[in-house]
Write a protein that holds these residues in place. Structure first.
Motif, PDB file in Angstrom:
ATOM      1  N   THR A   1      -3.951  -8.501   8.331  1.00 59.20           N
ATOM      2  CA  THR A   1      -4.316  -7.330   9.131  1.00 59.20           C
ATOM      3  C   THR A   1      -3.885  -6.046   8.444  1.00 59.20           C
ATOM      4  O   THR A   1      -4.638  -5.061   8.403  1.00 59.20           O
ATOM      5  N   GLU A   2      -2.693  -6.045   7.879  1.00 63.38           N
ATOM      6  CA  GLU A   2      -2.182  -4.845   7.223  1.00 63.38           C
ATOM      7  C   GLU A   2      -2.944  -4.524   5.946  1.00 63.38           C
ATOM      8  O   GLU A   2      -3.098  -3.348   5.584  1.00 63.38           O
ATOM      9  N   LEU A   3      -3.429  -5.552   5.253  1.00 58.91           N
ATOM     10  CA  LEU A   3      -4.099  -5.328   3.979  1.00 58.91           C
ATOM     11  C   LEU A   3      -5.598  -5.108   4.109  1.00 58.91           C
ATOM     12  O   LEU A   3      -6.197  -4.383   3.302  1.00 58.91           O
ATOM     13  N   ALA A   4      -6.222  -5.709   5.099  1.00 53.43           N
ATOM     14  CA  ALA A   4      -7.690  -5.743   5.163  1.00 53.43           C
ATOM     15  C   ALA A   4      -8.324  -4.362   5.195  1.00 53.43           C
ATOM     16  O   ALA A   4      -9.435  -4.172   4.688  1.00 53.43           O
ATOM     17  N   CYS A   5      -7.648  -3.384   5.784  1.00 54.42           N
ATOM     18  CA  CYS A   5      -8.243  -2.061   5.920  1.00 54.42           C
ATOM     19  C   CYS A   5      -7.934  -1.141   4.743  1.00 54.42           C
ATOM     20  O   CYS A   5      -8.376   0.007   4.718  1.00 54.42           O
ATOM     21  N   LEU A   6      -7.176  -1.627   3.757  1.00 50.00           N
ATOM     22  CA  LEU A   6      -6.803  -0.769   2.642  1.00 50.00           C
ATOM     23  C   LEU A   6      -7.929  -0.626   1.626  1.00 50.00           C
ATOM     24  O   LEU A   6      -8.798  -1.483   1.500  1.00 50.00           O
ATOM     25  N   ASP A   7      -7.866   0.448   0.886  1.00 46.85           N
ATOM     26  CA  ASP A   7      -8.816   0.723  -0.176  1.00 46.85           C
ATOM     27  C   ASP A   7      -8.406  -0.024  -1.445  1.00 46.85           C
ATOM     28  O   ASP A   7      -7.218  -0.042  -1.804  1.00 46.85           O
ATOM     29  N   GLU A   8      -9.358  -0.664  -2.110  1.00 44.88           N
ATOM     30  CA  GLU A   8      -9.051  -1.477  -3.287  1.00 44.88           C
ATOM     31  C   GLU A   8      -8.374  -0.668  -4.389  1.00 44.88           C
ATOM     32  O   GLU A   8      -7.390  -1.106  -4.997  1.00 44.88           O
ATOM     33  N   LYS A   9      -8.888   0.512  -4.650  1.00 53.11           N
ATOM     34  CA  LYS A   9      -8.328   1.338  -5.724  1.00 53.11           C
ATOM     35  C   LYS A   9      -6.885   1.705  -5.410  1.00 53.11           C
ATOM     36  O   LYS A   9      -6.005   1.632  -6.272  1.00 53.11           O
ATOM     37  N   TYR A  10      -6.658   2.084  -4.157  1.00 54.50           N
ATOM     38  CA  TYR A  10      -5.297   2.455  -3.768  1.00 54.50           C
ATOM     39  C   TYR A  10      -4.351   1.258  -3.884  1.00 54.50           C
ATOM     40  O   TYR A  10      -3.243   1.371  -4.421  1.00 54.50           O
ATOM     41  N   LEU A  11      -4.769   0.095  -3.384  1.00 49.04           N
ATOM     42  CA  LEU A  11      -3.923  -1.089  -3.429  1.00 49.04           C
ATOM     43  C   LEU A  11      -3.585  -1.454  -4.867  1.00 49.04           C
ATOM     44  O   LEU A  11      -2.431  -1.782  -5.183  1.00 49.04           O
TER      45      LEU A  11
END
Length: 374
Positions: free
Chosen positions: A217-227
């Motif tokens: 849940t915490e990761l799914a909404c993150l932006d790939e580039k940012y992660l």
């Protein structure tokens, strides 16, 4: 410092075969954040999730004495009381990590019957994470890089989680005060800072630079580039986000799979995993091992080296390795992976000494050959 409470996990039928040190310090996963093994007390410290999955508490897990019927869990630094549901979830996570269940005990006994030296060594529980998702992501982190970077990436993800949790608390307060609904999607562009008060996250008194391992849940909404930039994950950022989103949309029902003992269900799940971009045989086999399905050995160049040096398979290559594995480990079915991992553990401890006695500052140096790559 906050309140400290103690919980007990009954070992039940596992009591006679359980050894805390051997149940934890047998796989590189125990060295990866947020796990902290304490050699002097033979205890494991890390954050665990509460029932709502959004909060965490830091715990210390120990076994008072050999054959003692309970594990002791100290929940540290509490600012508020926790519910009976929270306590149950904490104990479930501990039982998962240390493989405390009827099935796990049955696996231990059956494997030790097949492999006599395993019983002498007290081996039969391969350490894993408190959640399936954490195991899956860490399997990805083991691929195509040095062990030092694997450790660094795991720590970076935990540091990110601490900041996500802090931001979530701040957003909740703003929303409750202003009745303004704030989308979690805004988090992907947020420049995070460390939590101003880690006691708010029930982690006071411990390493405040890392948090828990992030959930899907915490990761799914993150932006790939940012992660990628934030945790230096490389191509793994996309793989991890794909996994998180498949879990969140229900395409991969991890809990249902783990509760099933149907071999055909495992095979179907393995094929589903193989369809995820970036998931090769090593990642998928390692995930299956973490579930408790030991027939597939996660093989790579380290496996080839091991078969050449230990089993005299001088011509072993990627073309022959599956045949070589079957020839050597087939007799241990359905526990081929356990037999293989016990051999690796023996080899590493002959070289580095007992893994349980290594200082954490030496993990990146002493476990280079323990690392597995795709």
């Amino acid at each position: 410092m906050g309140e400290l409470i103690e919980l007990q996990v009954a070992l039940g039928e596992c009591s006679s075969s359980f050894n805390m040190e051997k149940a934890v310090c047998n796989h590189g996963l125990f060295m990866m954040s947020p796990n902290v093994w304490i050699p002097s007390t033979k205890s494991l410290r890390r954050p665990l999730r509460l029932a709502d999955s959004s909060g965490s508490v830091y715990v210390t897990i120990s076994h008072p004495a050999p054959n003692h019927p309970f594990l002791v869990i100290q929940v540290n630094g509490l600012q508020n009381s926790i519910s009976s549901a929270d306590k149950a979830v904490i104990m479930e996570q501990v039982a998962r990590m240390l493989r405390i269940s009827s099935k796990d005990e049955r696996d231990v006994r059956e494997f030790q019957t097949l492999h006599g030296s395993a019983k002498d060594r007290g081996f039969g529980r391969i350490f894993r994470s408190p959640s399936f998702f954490e195991d899956a992501v860490k399997s990805i982190l083991l691929c195509n890089c040095g062990w030092k970077r694997t450790l660094t990436m795991a720590r970076a993800l935990c540091a990110l989680q601490l900041q996500l949790a802090s931001a979530h608390l701040q957003h909740k307060r703003v929303a409750s005060n202003s009745n303004v609904k704030i989308s979690t999607k805004r988090l992907k562009h947020k420049k995070y800072t460390k939590a101003s008060s880690t006691s708010e996250l029930s982690m006071s008194g411990f390493d405040q630079s890392i948090g828990n391992f992030p959930t899907s849940t915490e990761l799914a909404c993150l932006d790939e580039k940012y992660l990628n930039e934030r945790c230096n994950l490389g191509y793994r950022a996309r793989c991890i986000l794909q996994l998180a989103r498949k879990v969140e949309n229900g395409e991969l029902e991890l809990n249902k799979l783990e509760e099933s003992s149907d071999t055909t269900s495992y095979e179907r799940f393995y094929q589903k995993l193989m369809k995820i971009k970036g998931f090769g045989p090593f990642v998928c086999s390692n995930i299956m091992m973490c579930i408790g399905f030991y027939e597939r050995i996660p093989f790579d160049s380290e496996t080839i080296r091991h078969l050449k040096m230990v089993h005299g398979k001088g011509k072993c290559s990627r073309k022959t390795i599956e045949k070589d594995i079957e020839e050597i480990y087939g007799k241990y079915a359905p526990f081929q992976c356990m037999a293989y991992w016990l051999e690796l553990l023996d080899e590493y401890e002959n070289k580095f000494g007992k893994l349980s006695e290594l200082e954490s500052s030496s993990y990146h140096l002493a476990t280079g050959s323990l690392h597995l790559t795709e």
